[in-house]
Scaffold this motif. Structure first.
Motif, PDB file in Angstrom:
ATOM      1  N   SER A   1       1.006  -1.224  -0.062  1.00 18.28           N
ATOM      2  CA  SER A   1      -0.026  -0.028  -0.053  1.00 18.28           C
ATOM      3  C   SER A   1       0.714   1.183  -0.175  1.00 18.28           C
ATOM      4  N   ILE A   2       0.162   2.399  -0.472  1.00 19.67           N
ATOM      5  CA  ILE A   2       1.200   3.682  -0.217  1.00 19.67           C
ATOM      6  C   ILE A   2       1.220   3.969   0.916  1.00 19.67           C
TER       7      ILE A   2
ATOM      8  N   ILE B   1       7.244   5.507  -3.667  1.00 13.08           N
ATOM      9  CA  ILE B   1       5.569   5.523  -3.910  1.00 13.08           C
ATOM     10  C   ILE B   1       5.528   5.460  -5.467  1.00 13.08           C
ATOM     11  N   LEU B   2       6.226   6.777  -6.195  1.00 13.77           N
ATOM     12  CA  LEU B   2       5.965   6.603  -7.572  1.00 13.77           C
ATOM     13  C   LEU B   2       6.534   5.443  -8.470  1.00 13.77           C
ATOM     14  N   MET B   3       7.354   4.865  -7.804  1.00 15.02           N
ATOM     15  CA  MET B   3       7.965   3.741  -8.453  1.00 15.02           C
ATOM     16  C   MET B   3       7.288   2.556  -8.237  1.00 15.02           C
ATOM     17  N   SER B   4       6.304   2.379  -7.159  1.00 19.42           N
ATOM     18  CA  SER B   4       5.679   1.126  -7.043  1.00 19.42           C
ATOM     19  C   SER B   4       4.009   1.480  -6.996  1.00 19.42           C
ATOM     20  N   HIS B   5       3.376   2.629  -7.362  1.00 17.04           N
ATOM     21  CA  HIS B   5       2.178   2.744  -7.441  1.00 17.04           C
ATOM     22  C   HIS B   5       1.819   3.760  -8.587  1.00 17.04           C
ATOM     23  N   SER B   6       1.331   3.171  -9.688  1.00 12.88           N
ATOM     24  CA  SER B   6       0.896   3.902 -10.996  1.00 12.88           C
ATOM     25  C   SER B   6      -0.045   4.869 -10.699  1.00 12.88           C
ATOM     26  N   ASN B   7      -1.163   4.476  -9.590  1.00 15.70           N
ATOM     27  CA  ASN B   7      -2.275   5.184  -9.515  1.00 15.70           C
ATOM     28  C   ASN B   7      -2.493   5.638  -8.074  1.00 15.70           C
ATOM     29  N   LEU B   8      -2.217   6.959  -7.946  1.00 12.78           N
ATOM     30  CA  LEU B   8      -2.226   7.607  -6.715  1.00 12.78           C
ATOM     31  C   LEU B   8      -3.716   8.067  -6.270  1.00 12.78           C
ATOM     32  N   ASP B   9      -4.385   7.492  -5.420  1.00 16.11           N
ATOM     33  CA  ASP B   9      -5.790   7.329  -4.818  1.00 16.11           C
ATOM     34  C   ASP B   9      -5.553   8.678  -3.991  1.00 16.11           C
ATOM     35  N   MET B  10      -6.356   9.704  -4.314  1.00 17.59           N
ATOM     36  CA  MET B  10      -6.702  11.050  -3.591  1.00 17.59           C
ATOM     37  C   MET B  10      -7.804  10.822  -2.646  1.00 17.59           C
ATOM     38  N   THR B  11      -8.783   9.992  -2.398  1.00 17.96           N
ATOM     39  CA  THR B  11      -9.889   9.867  -1.766  1.00 17.96           C
ATOM     40  C   THR B  11      -9.422  10.106  -0.372  1.00 17.96           C
ATOM     41  N   PRO B  12      -8.723   9.555   0.254  1.00 18.11           N
ATOM     42  CA  PRO B  12      -8.583   9.949   1.611  1.00 18.11           C
ATOM     43  C   PRO B  12      -8.264  11.081   1.937  1.00 18.11           C
ATOM     44  N   LEU B  13      -7.972  12.070   1.137  1.00 19.48           N
ATOM     45  CA  LEU B  13      -7.607  13.487   1.274  1.00 19.48           C
ATOM     46  C   LEU B  13      -8.969  14.251   1.061  1.00 19.48           C
ATOM     47  N   PHE B  14      -9.732  14.052   0.446  1.00 19.49           N
ATOM     48  CA  PHE B  14     -11.247  14.349   0.419  1.00 19.49           C
ATOM     49  C   PHE B  14     -11.941  15.204   1.644  1.00 19.49           C
ATOM     50  N   GLN B  15     -11.606  14.532   2.888  1.00 22.12           N
ATOM     51  CA  GLN B  15     -12.198  14.895   4.159  1.00 22.12           C
ATOM     52  C   GLN B  15     -11.560  16.294   4.775  1.00 22.12           C
ATOM     53  N   CYS B  16     -10.379  16.702   4.169  1.00 21.02           N
ATOM     54  CA  CYS B  16      -9.896  17.746   4.343  1.00 21.02           C
ATOM     55  C   CYS B  16     -10.243  18.976   3.317  1.00 21.02           C
TER      56      CYS B  16
END
Length: 665
Positions: free
Chosen positions: A529-530, A578-593
């Motif tokens: 995971s990220i 993170i960039l090397m291992s995860h092609s898609n960066l999920d922004m959903t956890p940041l929406f609450q802020c």
């Protein structure tokens, strides 16, 4: 072309047209623009074997007048290496105008005309501090040419002269005489190589000439004198001692490798030390074959050098008797911080007990490697070590120390200790366990246990708890070539998950298979995971043997890349992984802020740009990933806004209903 013509054309002259290559044109451009990163320049001929990026390679088609002009005008050039000196007058006229060069390295015989042509540069330059003569001065003619240049006039800014190659005695006689014109010299380094020439090397005549020069220079400024392996005996040392008596500012004396000195010469040196006007801070008498009698002679003088901070007596031939004499001599030394006695002995408990009783109060570094010290000897030494709170480095490698010695050492509780060397001893699993238990309360940063072949892979398990401790201070541990195997590799990897101190973990790895390397790879970059990637270990810089072979098939291909990231870019290593291992960066956890995190997201991607070399993707692809993540982040905000609006309306309606209900009552 005169100076005015160069000046008028300097800003717009086409550098490609006045040089023989694009490389040389680039060199001139860096000089012309005063590139603050271009501080070193080499001038080499076409026959030079290994030119560097900073080398101007003189070939047909180069306008050397322009090279000289730009060197003369440079404000950033600090170091000039001369392998080839152009004979062009305009080049030399330009060079003579330079006021930025601080180091001049002459790497080949320039001939009489070449050395003479440097005279205007020496006369005009006010910044030159070091002259390094790396050439072989194997002819009397070459030595006389150098002497002629040095004896012409005083070079007031010159503080250091270094001779790094062959130097014949007759030739140095002329050079030594010329040095009388340079009383401002602070350092003279004769780091000479052995020679097979028929002419005698530096030796007796060189010492006599140098001694006479030092004796006759008024107000000598000499602070550092180094004469390595120069083939002189007692007579030569007596000449040097006579000259050094006039060098009241001498702080550093290094006679390393002159092994023909007997008690006669050492007694004269000791008498010099006893003079009230001698204030040495560093003394190196290693590789001089000094026996017990010679050490006894030296000890009396050493006792008088109250300013001494560093003493190197390694690789000589004295035993307990010499050690006892030197221990007594140094007992009142209030400033001694470093003492190297390695590769002498053997030292028994008798000699080590004397050292233990007399350890100087300010000592920080003590080296006793390869002295035949056994458990009994270390037990005697440990008594004194425990009384000192200043010792930071203790090297006991190459001895015969086992469990009993280790137990005595750890019982001493040397709280100031930061580096401990116990390589090549008799350390087995039991001794290792004793050591680990004993250093738990210490703040050791470097632990060397290499070449202790009695340690087994199962015995290494006691190290894992140390790695897990939040207070772990270890930065480097060397277990090479002990083979750890997959089981220990997995234990180490699990123990290091949250470790933020260890940078080097060295061991034998021939028994580690893909399973063990996979555990280390996950430690460095957990791709599950990220969040886990972010929490991976970004501190370790080297894992495995000192002689690591990256082509081993069973080692994960990404393993070395992760280590390289930690070494070169530790601050941004989490982002890169993170960039090397995860092609898609999920922004959903940041929406609450809401929008509060948008500046941080933008800053994160700005830092991430430094990782493109490691991620190995095009700028276009990287920017697409950035835009995709930002789009995902911003696209989610209207939904949050709508949800917030309906929630607000619902809350407002309920509030109004409560008010109506209260009115009805």
């Amino acid at each position: 072309m005169n100076d005015n013509n160069y000046e008028a054309r300097a800003s717009d002259v086409d550098l490609e047209r006045i040089t023989s290559s694009t490389h040389n044109a680039l060199i001139l451009e860096k000089l012309r623009s005063n590139d603050d990163e271009f501080t070193t320049l080499g001038i080499v001929g076409v026959d030079h074997n290994w030119p560097d990026e900073e080398d101007f390679i003189v070939e047909e088609g180069d306008n050397l007048g322009w090279l000289g002009y730009f060197i003369g005008k440079s404000k950033q050039l600090g170091s000039l290496w001369v392998f080839h000196l152009p004979g062009d007058d305009s080049f030399r006229q330009g060079l003579a105008q330079n006021q930025s060069i601080q180091e001049l390295h002459i790497c080949r015989d320039l001939g009489e005309a070449g050395f003479q042509s440097l005279a205007p540069f020496f006369h005009n330059n006010n910044t030159l501090e070091e002259l390094n003569l790396s050439l072989s001065i194997n002819s009397l003619e070459c030595a006389k040419n150098i002497a002629s240049l040095l004896g012409l006039r005083q070079i007031k800014s010159l503080k250091r002269i270094v001779f790094e190659n062959d130097l014949i005695g007759d030739g140095f006689v002329a050079i030594a005489h010329a040095l009388r014109a340079q009383p401002q010299l602070e350092e003279l380094i004769l780091s000479l190589e052995s020679t097979d020439m028929e002419d005698a090397p530096f030796g007796q005549r060189g010492c006599a000439a140098l001694g006479a020069t030092m004796k006759n220079v008024r107000s000598s400024s000499l602070k550092k004198l180094v004469i390595h392996a120069s083939d002189f005996d007692d007579d030569g040392l007596l000449s040097l001692v006579e000259g050094m008596a006039n060098c009241v500012n001498l702080e550093h004396l290094d006679l390393d490798g002159n092994d023909q000195i007997t008690e006669i010469g050492l007694s004269a040196l000791s008498d010099l030390f006893r003079s009230k006007k001698f204030y040495l801070q560093e003394l190196d008498l290693s590789y001089m074959a000094i026996h017990d009698d010679g050490m006894i002679c030296l000890a009396a003088g050493a006792a008088s050098i109250m300013t001494l901070k560093s003493l190197d007596l390694s690789r000589n031939a004295f035993g307990d008797e010499g050690l006892q004499a030197m221990a007594v001599g140094l007992s009142n030394s209030k400033n001694l911080e470093s003492l190297n006695l390695s590769v002498n002995g053997p030292f028994s408990a008798i000699g080590l007990r004397s050292l233990s009783d007399m350890i100087p109060a300010a000592l920080k570094v003590l080296c006793l490697a390869s002295n035949g010290i056994n458990d009994e000897g270390l037990q005697a030494l440990a008594v004194g070590l425990g009384k000192h709170i200043t010792i930071e480095t203790l090297n006991l490698s190459g001895n015969e120390i086992g469990s009993a010695g280790v137990r005595a050492l750890t019982a001493a509780e040397i709280t100031s200790l930061r580096s401990l060397g116990l390589a090549s001893n008799a350390i087995d699993d039991e001794a290792l366990k004793v050591l680990v238990e004993g250093i738990e309360t210490l703040s050791i940063e470097t632990l060397n246990l290499a070449m202790n072949n009695m340690i087994t892979s199962s015995g290494l398990a006691v190290l894992t708890p140390i790695f897990r401790r939040k207070s772990c201070s270890l930065k480097k541990i060397d277990l090479d070539p002990t083979n750890i195997g997959d089981s220990v590799a997995k234990d180490f990897a699990e123990g290091l998950v949250r470790n933020e101190s260890l940078t080097n973990l060295l061991f034998g790895y021939t028994n580690v298979t893909a399973l063990g390397w996979s555990a280390f790879s996950t430690l460095l970059c957990d791709t599950s995971s990220i969040t886990n990637t972010y929490l991976s270990n970004h501190t370790l810089e080297r894992i495995g043997s000192s002689y690591f072979f990256s082509h081993e098939d069973h080692i994960p291909s990404s393993f070395q890349q992760y280590l390289e990231l930690n070494r070169q870019n530790q601050y941004d290593a989490p982002i890169c992984k993170i960039l090397m291992s995860h092609s898609n960066l999920d922004m959903t956890p940041l929406f609450q802020c809401n929008l509060k995190l948008l500046p941080f997201v933008l800053a994160w991607f700005e830092r991430a740009r430094s990782c493109r070399d490691y991620v190995e993707e095009s700028i276009t692809k990287f920017e697409r990933r950035e835009l995709s993540a930002l789009y995902q982040f911003i696209h989610g905000l209207p939904l949050l806004a709508a949800s917030g609006f309906y929630k607000h309306m619902s809350t407002d309606a309920h509030s109004k209903k409560r008010k109506f209900d209260q009115c009805d009552k």
